[in-house]
Scaffold this motif. Sequence first.
Motif, PDB file in Angstrom:
ATOM      1  N   UNK A 141      55.818  18.020  55.175  1.00 25.78           N
ATOM      2  CA  UNK A 141      56.685  16.845  55.127  1.00 25.78           C
ATOM      3  C   UNK A 141      56.049  15.631  54.455  1.00 25.78           C
ATOM      4  N   UNK A 142      54.752  15.416  54.660  1.00 22.00           N
ATOM      5  CA  UNK A 142      54.128  14.218  54.113  1.00 22.00           C
ATOM      6  C   UNK A 142      53.521  14.424  52.726  1.00 22.00           C
ATOM      7  N   UNK A 143      53.221  15.681  52.396  1.00 15.97           N
ATOM      8  CA  UNK A 143      52.617  15.964  51.090  1.00 15.97           C
ATOM      9  C   UNK A 143      53.507  16.861  50.219  1.00 15.97           C
ATOM     10  N   UNK A 144      54.535  17.445  50.832  1.00 10.68           N
ATOM     11  CA  UNK A 144      55.447  18.303  50.091  1.00 10.68           C
ATOM     12  C   UNK A 144      54.912  19.689  49.799  1.00 10.68           C
ATOM     13  N   UNK A 145      53.754  20.034  50.359  1.00  8.46           N
ATOM     14  CA  UNK A 145      53.133  21.341  50.079  1.00  8.46           C
ATOM     15  C   UNK A 145      52.470  21.899  51.330  1.00  8.46           C
ATOM     16  N   UNK A 146      53.069  22.913  51.913  1.00  8.54           N
ATOM     17  CA  UNK A 146      52.517  23.550  53.105  1.00  8.54           C
ATOM     18  C   UNK A 146      51.161  24.202  52.817  1.00  8.54           C
ATOM     19  N   UNK A 147      50.939  24.563  51.565  1.00  7.65           N
ATOM     20  CA  UNK A 147      49.718  25.282  51.184  1.00  7.65           C
ATOM     21  C   UNK A 147      48.434  24.488  51.460  1.00  7.65           C
ATOM     22  N   UNK A 148      48.532  23.150  51.571  1.00  4.09           N
ATOM     23  CA  UNK A 148      47.327  22.347  51.833  1.00  4.09           C
ATOM     24  C   UNK A 148      47.123  22.071  53.327  1.00  4.09           C
ATOM     25  N   UNK A 149      47.822  22.790  54.186  1.00  9.85           N
ATOM     26  CA  UNK A 149      47.638  22.624  55.635  1.00  9.85           C
ATOM     27  C   UNK A 149      46.177  22.878  56.028  1.00  9.85           C
ATOM     28  N   UNK A 150      45.508  23.803  55.349  1.00 10.94           N
ATOM     29  CA  UNK A 150      44.103  24.070  55.667  1.00 10.94           C
ATOM     30  C   UNK A 150      43.215  22.858  55.381  1.00 10.94           C
ATOM     31  N   UNK A 151      43.527  22.116  54.334  1.00  8.21           N
ATOM     32  CA  UNK A 151      42.737  20.931  53.981  1.00  8.21           C
ATOM     33  C   UNK A 151      43.062  19.786  54.942  1.00  8.21           C
ATOM     34  N   UNK A 152      44.315  19.677  55.352  1.00 10.43           N
ATOM     35  CA  UNK A 152      44.693  18.698  56.377  1.00 10.43           C
ATOM     36  C   UNK A 152      43.916  19.008  57.664  1.00 10.43           C
ATOM     37  N   UNK A 153      43.901  20.290  58.053  1.00 12.18           N
ATOM     38  CA  UNK A 153      43.184  20.715  59.264  1.00 12.18           C
ATOM     39  C   UNK A 153      41.687  20.446  59.145  1.00 12.18           C
TER      40      UNK A 153
ATOM     41  N   UNK B   8      42.930  15.776  47.705  1.00  2.12           N
ATOM     42  CA  UNK B   8      42.313  14.516  48.130  1.00  2.12           C
ATOM     43  C   UNK B   8      43.222  13.823  49.147  1.00  2.12           C
ATOM     44  N   UNK B   9      44.522  13.806  48.867  1.00  7.65           N
ATOM     45  CA  UNK B   9      45.498  13.211  49.792  1.00  7.65           C
ATOM     46  C   UNK B   9      45.562  14.010  51.094  1.00  7.65           C
ATOM     47  N   UNK B  10      45.540  15.335  50.995  1.00  7.79           N
ATOM     48  CA  UNK B  10      45.611  16.191  52.181  1.00  7.79           C
ATOM     49  C   UNK B  10      44.409  15.965  53.091  1.00  7.79           C
ATOM     50  N   UNK B  11      43.233  15.897  52.488  1.00  5.27           N
ATOM     51  CA  UNK B  11      42.007  15.683  53.264  1.00  5.27           C
ATOM     52  C   UNK B  11      42.050  14.310  53.943  1.00  5.27           C
TER      53      UNK B  11
ATOM     54  N   UNK C 222      40.184  18.133  57.326  1.00  2.84           N
ATOM     55  CA  UNK C 222      39.982  16.693  57.468  1.00  2.84           C
ATOM     56  C   UNK C 222      40.027  16.265  58.928  1.00  2.84           C
ATOM     57  N   UNK C 223      40.999  16.797  59.662  1.00  3.96           N
ATOM     58  CA  UNK C 223      41.129  16.466  61.084  1.00  3.96           C
ATOM     59  C   UNK C 223      39.920  16.944  61.879  1.00  3.96           C
ATOM     60  N   UNK C 224      39.454  18.162  61.602  1.00  2.00           N
ATOM     61  CA  UNK C 224      38.294  18.702  62.318  1.00  2.00           C
ATOM     62  C   UNK C 224      37.034  17.879  62.040  1.00  2.00           C
ATOM     63  N   UNK C 225      36.852  17.456  60.805  1.00  2.00           N
ATOM     64  CA  UNK C 225      35.682  16.636  60.472  1.00  2.00           C
ATOM     65  C   UNK C 225      35.784  15.284  61.174  1.00  2.00           C
ATOM     66  N   UNK C 226      36.981  14.716  61.244  1.00  2.00           N
ATOM     67  CA  UNK C 226      37.170  13.443  61.952  1.00  2.00           C
ATOM     68  C   UNK C 226      36.883  13.605  63.447  1.00  2.00           C
ATOM     69  N   UNK C 227      37.364  14.694  64.039  1.00  2.00           N
ATOM     70  CA  UNK C 227      37.194  14.907  65.481  1.00  2.00           C
ATOM     71  C   UNK C 227      35.744  15.209  65.858  1.00  2.00           C
ATOM     72  N   UNK C 228      35.026  15.910  64.988  1.00  2.00           N
ATOM     73  CA  UNK C 228      33.677  16.360  65.335  1.00  2.00           C
ATOM     74  C   UNK C 228      32.566  15.477  64.779  1.00  2.00           C
TER      75      UNK C 228
END
Length: 182
Positions: free
Chosen positions: A122-134, A167-170, A136-142
């Motif tokens: 929804x925010x990037x228009x590409x489900x394929x970058x879900x791994x990069x979103x994840x 870059x946007x996904x991360x 980024x989130x894991x690096x932020x959390x840990x």
Amino acid sequence: MAERYEIRFSGAGGQGLITAGIILAEAAAIVEKRHAAQSQSYGPEARGGASKSEVIISDGPIDYPKATIVDACLAMTQESADKYANGIKQGGILLIDTDFVKNEPQGDFKTYKMQITRTAKEELGREIVANVVALGAMIALTGVVSREAGETAVLAKVPEAFVDLNKKAYALGFEKGKALLA
């Protein structure tokens, strides 16, 4: 003994979680000049079946390259949550994709919930970058590697045509991960 940090990325084959693990290992080893080991396993179905990638990051040599006591785990599907969200250490971290993990694993760890795949779609228009979103989130959390090291490793791994998208996904994943901590 050197400080050792273990992260497990799990989901369905084809979601890019092996790639996420490789990128994290490269962020630690190549960008930050630390020790890292990455391993992976696929279910018998490969694409679609449960798969995992494990990354060990250490300040010194790594004597055993497999995760033994997981500090942080990502679960992108219910099957992967059921299969791989075990062995998270007391006080560790579990990040789940709430669109696909409905039965939250229980344990003596902190669970963070995020709509990872939906965010990518929804925010990037590409489900394929879900791994990069994840990632980024894991690096932020840990905080296991710096935000900059993670971004450098992501951008070094993707084709030129997809640099801006990744870059946007991360960045999006990192910001949403930081928001979960707030």
